[in-house]
Design a protein around this motif. Structure first.
Motif, short mmCIF file in Angstrom:
data_model
loop_
_atom_site.label_atom_id
_atom_site.label_comp_id
_atom_site.label_asym_id
_atom_site.label_seq_id
_atom_site.Cartn_x
_atom_site.Cartn_y
_atom_site.Cartn_z
N CYS A 273 9.62 48.72 28.52
CA CYS A 273 10.33 47.58 29.49
C CYS A 273 11.85 47.63 29.69
CB CYS A 273 10.01 46.25 28.63
SG CYS A 273 10.61 44.77 29.43
N THR A 274 12.01 47.80 30.99
CA THR A 274 13.56 47.75 31.48
C THR A 274 13.95 46.33 31.66
OG1 THR A 274 12.84 48.62 33.66
CG2 THR A 274 13.26 50.33 31.85
N GLY A 275 15.27 46.15 31.66
CA GLY A 275 15.86 45.05 32.15
C GLY A 275 15.81 44.05 31.18
N LEU A 276 16.31 42.84 31.37
CA LEU A 276 16.41 41.49 30.53
C LEU A 276 15.96 40.30 31.17
CD1 LEU A 276 19.98 42.18 29.11
CD2 LEU A 276 17.76 42.48 27.82
N PRO A 277 15.36 39.41 30.63
CA PRO A 277 14.68 38.20 31.07
C PRO A 277 15.87 37.25 31.81
CG PRO A 277 14.81 37.93 28.83
CD PRO A 277 15.25 39.23 29.12
N ASP A 278 15.35 36.49 32.71
CA ASP A 278 16.01 35.38 33.23
C ASP A 278 15.68 33.98 32.97
OD1 ASP A 278 17.74 37.20 34.85
OD2 ASP A 278 16.02 37.60 35.95
N PRO A 279 15.74 33.46 31.58
CA PRO A 279 14.86 32.46 31.07
C PRO A 279 15.46 31.15 31.89
CG PRO A 279 16.62 33.12 29.50
CD PRO A 279 16.49 34.15 30.65
N GLN A 280 14.31 30.07 31.93
CA GLN A 280 14.66 28.77 32.38
C GLN A 280 13.46 28.09 32.23
OE1 GLN A 280 14.30 29.38 36.79
NE2 GLN A 280 12.03 29.06 36.76
N PHE A 281 13.59 26.57 32.17
CA PHE A 281 12.74 25.86 31.51
C PHE A 281 12.35 24.45 32.45
CE2 PHE A 281 16.52 24.45 29.40
CZ PHE A 281 16.47 23.02 29.48
N LYS A 282 11.70 23.99 31.97
CA LYS A 282 11.30 22.31 32.41
C LYS A 282 10.89 21.66 31.39
CE LYS A 282 9.18 23.73 36.85
NZ LYS A 282 7.94 23.60 37.89
N PHE A 283 11.64 20.53 31.33
CA PHE A 283 11.48 19.42 30.19
C PHE A 283 10.75 18.04 30.87
CE2 PHE A 283 12.59 16.31 27.08
CZ PHE A 283 12.50 16.70 26.01
N THR A 284 9.58 17.84 30.24
CA THR A 284 9.09 16.81 31.02
C THR A 284 8.95 15.61 29.78
OG1 THR A 284 7.52 18.08 32.23
CG2 THR A 284 6.91 15.91 31.79
N TYR A 329 12.21 33.93 35.16
CA TYR A 329 12.69 33.58 36.83
C TYR A 329 12.59 34.92 37.58
CZ TYR A 329 15.09 32.89 41.25
OH TYR A 329 15.32 32.79 42.55
N ASP A 330 11.69 34.84 38.65
CA ASP A 330 11.52 36.26 39.20
C ASP A 330 11.65 35.84 40.75
OD1 ASP A 330 11.29 38.19 37.22
OD2 ASP A 330 9.20 37.63 36.82
N PRO A 331 12.75 36.25 41.41
CA PRO A 331 12.69 35.79 42.85
C PRO A 331 11.98 36.56 43.72
CG PRO A 331 14.76 37.31 42.23
CD PRO A 331 14.04 37.23 41.08
N THR A 332 11.29 37.80 43.45
CA THR A 332 10.48 38.20 44.49
C THR A 332 8.82 38.03 43.91
OG1 THR A 332 12.03 40.10 44.76
CG2 THR A 332 9.50 40.28 45.47
#
Length: 642
Positions: A273-284, A329-332
């Motif tokens: 694995c290369t690269g680092l995550p772009d973490p995001q969340f949803k709170f309901t 999060y992945d923009p593509t």
């Protein structure tokens, strides 16, 4: 008090019976000097209320009333025309309500018969009393009811009686829409338990801020008992605050490589694995969802309060059950799933979580929950601590030691309602004034000590001041006959006093030094009397003997000429007086208490007086003949034995 029926020689004295007959009317005592008041209509008679040949009431006593609270009670009374007592048949004709006094303000009542007169018909009558109203004072009220009962058999007679019945008006507590209290009215000092009533539904938070008006404050739904130590009016304020729970910050640590394998974070053979995550969340929370922006290229992320605003405001939780879902999060390409977990949040604080990604690993971290004020409800109520009537002691005039018919007047200050007690717990009927007169008992034979106290009640506030007990001692008096025949001249040189006492001889009303025996030899002519003192200390002064030293011819007492035969007797006896000085002689008979039982004129027969007396209806005991003959007097004791 008693119901007395004299039927030939039959005497029935029964206080309890009359009380039973009349007590049904005591409970109507809620207004003075009228038979009924409007405002209590619709009394319902209980047709099951009855008792064989006896009076009863249903229910048997009035329940307590609550201060400033509506009160209503139906009372059914059952009165049979014929009833029995100890084998004697009593027939009741009618009962009439006369008057009612000393009732709590704010109450009214109504009889099913507005006249207040009940004719008792066979086999029995039932009546009804409705009592209602809102008492505006509290305390114990000794209601006084006066009723006239008419009895038709064994003979026709009537008796008017008065009774007292306690009605307790309690402070049963109260409150308002925001807080309650066990009481808010008291006397002198008062302890109050408060409780907040208005709470928000979860997950909202409720806080209670109290100002008790006495310089103290408190928090919590049920604060500790609050003491009000002196009379005053206190304003109690409760601020009930509703808070929303808010999402204040979130920390996250990404574990595993679940975010790899796409364009943004490729996963190469051998390299991995290369690269680092772009973490995001949803709170309901409930029906509301907050989407947090991603944090770029990091395995550890933190979202502060400013990152979590929604429409410029903190995100407010709608439920205790909440869900947080993490993604990469992945923009593509499509976002990668970092896992979901549920959170139960009930109060502000730090909550830890862990999610599990379908691709292994996941996210762990902490959620910081704060609170934001939503609504404040402020309400003020009042606590009244009223002063007691002034403390006092019972005054007395002239003395608290009574002999014979003496009396003592006990008193306190005016302007209040008064209830007098004997021996601490027994209410003295009809004594409702600031003074109470106790008359001595002339028939008492042993020392008797009673304790008396009075409760002084404020008619407006109901506050009661209790005095200390005062002791009143009633002692056996000097017998009444001492006043008219306690001493007599026995011969030309001696005056004799009734024995068994202490003595002080008097000449013309002045004490004679050293003259303290029951025998006294007067040295000079004069009017002699004697002060008698018994073992209890009671004092009385005897009759006067006019003594002349010059000889027998001047003797004024002729007791030596008097005979009673037989003596003792069964009540059939003859009085004989050997004298011819007058045509008539007055004869009086006294008992040992000095009460005159018989008085008549006896005529001389020949040279003497002779009179037969039939005294068989007299009780066994000691009696005295008192004789008056031509200005002279004599006494003679006799006994009736049975």
């Amino acid at each position: 008090m008693f119901l007395r029926i004299d039927y030939l020689v039959l005497a029935i004295t029964n206080e309890n019976m009359l009380k039973k007959i009349l007590s049904i009317f005591i409970t109507v005592a809620f207004i003075a000097n009228s038979y009924s008041q409007s405002g209590c209509p619709g009394c319902n008679i209980d047709n099951t209320c009855q008792k064989t040949r006896d009076v009863t009431i249903c229910p048997p006593a009035l329940p307590d009333a609550c201060f400033n609270a509506p009160y209503s009670e139906d009372l059914t009374f059952y009165v049979p025309k014929d009833m029995d007592y100890q084998g004697t048949a009593i027939t009741l004709g009618s009962i009439q309500l006369v008057s009612i006094t000393n009732v709590p303000a704010g109450m009214s009542w109504e009889l099913n018969d507005p006249s207040g007169l009940y004719s008792v018909t066979a086999p029995a009558i039932r009546g009804c009393i409705k009592i209602c109203g809102t008492p505006t004072v509290f305390g114990t009220f000794y209601i006084t009811v006066t009723v006239n009962a008419n009895v038709t058999s064994p003979i026709s007679t009537s008796r008017t009686q008065s009774f007292t019945l306690p009605l307790i008006v309690k402070n049963c507590g109260g409150g308002n829409p925001f807080f309650s209290y066990n009481t808010n009215v008291g006397c002198d000092t008062l302890g109050v338990d408060f409780e907040g009533l208005y709470s928000a539904a979860a997950p909202k938070q409720t806080e209670f801020e109290w100002d008790f008006g006495n310089g103290t404050t408190g928090t919590g739904k049920t604060p500790a008992k609050v003491m009000y130590s002196q009379p005053d009016t206190y304003l109690v304020t409760l601020n009930t605050k509703f808070y929303d729970l808010t999402l204040d910050s979130v920390t996250a640590t990404v574990t595993g490589d679940w975010f790899c394998g796409d364009i943004e974070e490729p996963n190469y053979p051998i390299v991995g694995c290369t690269g680092l995550p772009d973490p995001q969340f949803k709170f309901t929370s409930g029906n509301a969802t907050m989407s947090a922006s991603y944090k770029s290229d990091t395995r550890t992320a933190k979202w502060s309060a400013s990152d979590l605003l929604q429409s410029g405001k903190p995100f407010r939780l709608k439920d205790q059950a909440n869900v947080i879902k993490f993604e990469d999060y992945d923009p593509t390409s499509a976002n990668d799933d970092g896992g979901t977990t549920a959170l139960l949040i009930s109060a502000p604080g730090i909550y830890t979580y862990t999610t599990n990604s379908p691709n292994g690993g996941g996210v762990s971290g902490s959620i910081y929950i704060g609170k934001t004020l939503d609504t404040v409800y402020s309400f003020t109520d009042t606590v009244f601590v009223n002063p007691l009537p002034p403390a006092t002691v019972i005054n007395y005039i002239p003395d608290t030691v009574l002999c014979g018919n003496n009396e003592v007047v006990l008193s306190v200050y005016d302007g209040y309602r008064y209830t007098w007690y004997k021996n601490d717990t027994s209410v003295i009927p009809l004594e409702v004034d600031s003074f109470y007169t106790i008359a001595g008992d002339p028939y008492i034979v042993i020392d008797t000590i009673s304790t008396i106290r009075v409760e002084i009640s404020d008619t407006v506030t109901g506050c009661i001041q209790k005095t200390e007990n005062i002791s009143v001692r009633q002692m056996p008096p000097i017998p009444g006959f001492i006043e008219y025949s306690g001493i007599y001249q026995s011969d030309a040189t001696t005056i004799v006093a009734e024995q068994g006492y202490n003595y002080q001889w008097l000449l013309d009303g002045l004490p004679i030094a050293g003259a303290d025996s029951f025998l006294f030899n007067p040295p000079v002519d004069g009017n002699y009397s004697c002060i008698f003192t018994n073992a209890s200390g009671c004092v009385d002064t005897s009759n006067v003997v006019a003594f002349v030293v010059s000889g027998i011819g001047e003797i004024k007492d002729f007791s030596n000429l008097v005979q009673v035969m037989p003596n003792p007797s069964n009540g059939s006896l003859t009085l004989y007086v050997a004298s011819s000085e007058a045509e008539t002689m007055r004869v009086s008979i006294y008992n040992n208490m000095g009460q005159e039982l018989r008085n008549e004129i006896v005529t001389r027969t020949g040279n003497s007086f002779k009179k037969f007396f039939d005294l068989q209806n007299f009780a066994a005991g000691n009696y005295v003949f008192h004789l008056n003959l031509n200005g002279q007097s004599a006494t003679k004791r006799f006994m009736i034995a049975k």
